[in-house]
Design a protein around this motif. Structure first.
Motif: not given
Length: 235
Positions: A48-56, A107-122
């Motif tokens: 998704s970081a690569a997709n973000a760069s292309h989109a920019v 926000i581009l994310s395949v797995g979403g985000g969760s602080v509790e599960k340490n999934v893309s907490p950033n």
């Protein structure tokens, strides 16, 4: 059917299901951001970081929107990760960019985000900052591990293969209702390659989505890709 024919057929099928009205709402939001002199920040991790760069590139060059991706600045990204930690790397970058109510986050994310599960907490921290600053939010998220619990086999998460195994997370209905109340467009985009591999049926996937749509009436659309590219060495 050859690989090329199958790929083009599936791509055409997916595109034909896109809701033009929903796309226009996202376009209107972005046009509003541009008209008020705001900036668009696109955040993603991994592919998704690569997709973000292309989109920019496209948003700046074609749409004339001032646009940035934090992951394009490797020096600052790694310095912040080393000195401050991975969790705050995006939110601190946005603070340094003086994120305001005129701006928007995509926000581009395949797995979403969760602080509790340490999934893309950033990503979660960045969204929280955007809410505090009053910035607009757009997101493209996946299904498994975001809305529903994955099935763990041999220590690895997999999409559920049976309707009875399809289980939403406890707080998903409330979260979707809150997003809808805030006038978000809720579109689920999911890749279900087990269908392409012959390990899953479209009927079973559609039954799961009927179950999900019934439990989450706030969803606007569900888009599915059945492509299984790894048979040809793709990821």
């Amino acid at each position: 059917m050859s690989y090329s024919e199958e790929h083009l057929r599936e791509a055409a099928e997916i595109v034909s299901k896109l809701d033009a009205a929903l796309c226009e709402k996202a376009v209107e939001l972005l046009a509003t951001v541009r008209a008020r002199g705001g900036r668009l920040f696109i955040l993603g991790v991994g592919g998704s970081a690569a997709n973000a760069s292309h989109a920019v590139n496209d948003f700046r060059k074609i749409a004339g929107i001032e646009c940035y991706a934090p992951t394009d600045n490797v020096s600052e990204l790694t310095a912040r990760t080393n000195d401050e930690g991975w969790t705050s790397v995006f939110s601190e970058w946005l603070k340094g960019s003086h994120l305001s109510e005129k701006d928007a986050l995509l926000i581009l994310s395949v797995g979403g985000g969760s602080v509790e599960k340490n999934v893309s907490p950033n990503l979660v921290a960045a969204v929280q900052l955007a809410k505090e600053r009053g910035a607009a939010l757009l997101g493209i998220l996946g299904r498994d591990g975001v809305l529903n619990r994955p099935v763990v086999r041999n220590g690895q998460p997999h999409p559920p293969s049976r309707v009875e195994d399809f289980e939403l997370y406890d707080d998903v209905a409330d979260g979707c209702a809150r997003l809808k109340a805030a006038e978000f467009l809720l579109v689920v985009i999911t890749n279900q390659p087990d269908v392409g591999r012959g390990m899953q049926s479209r009927e079973a996937v559609e039954a799961m989505h009927a179950k999900m749509q019934s439990a989450l009436p706030s969803l606007d659309r569900i888009e599915i890709c059945y492509h299984a590219g790894e048979r040809y060495g793709e990821s």
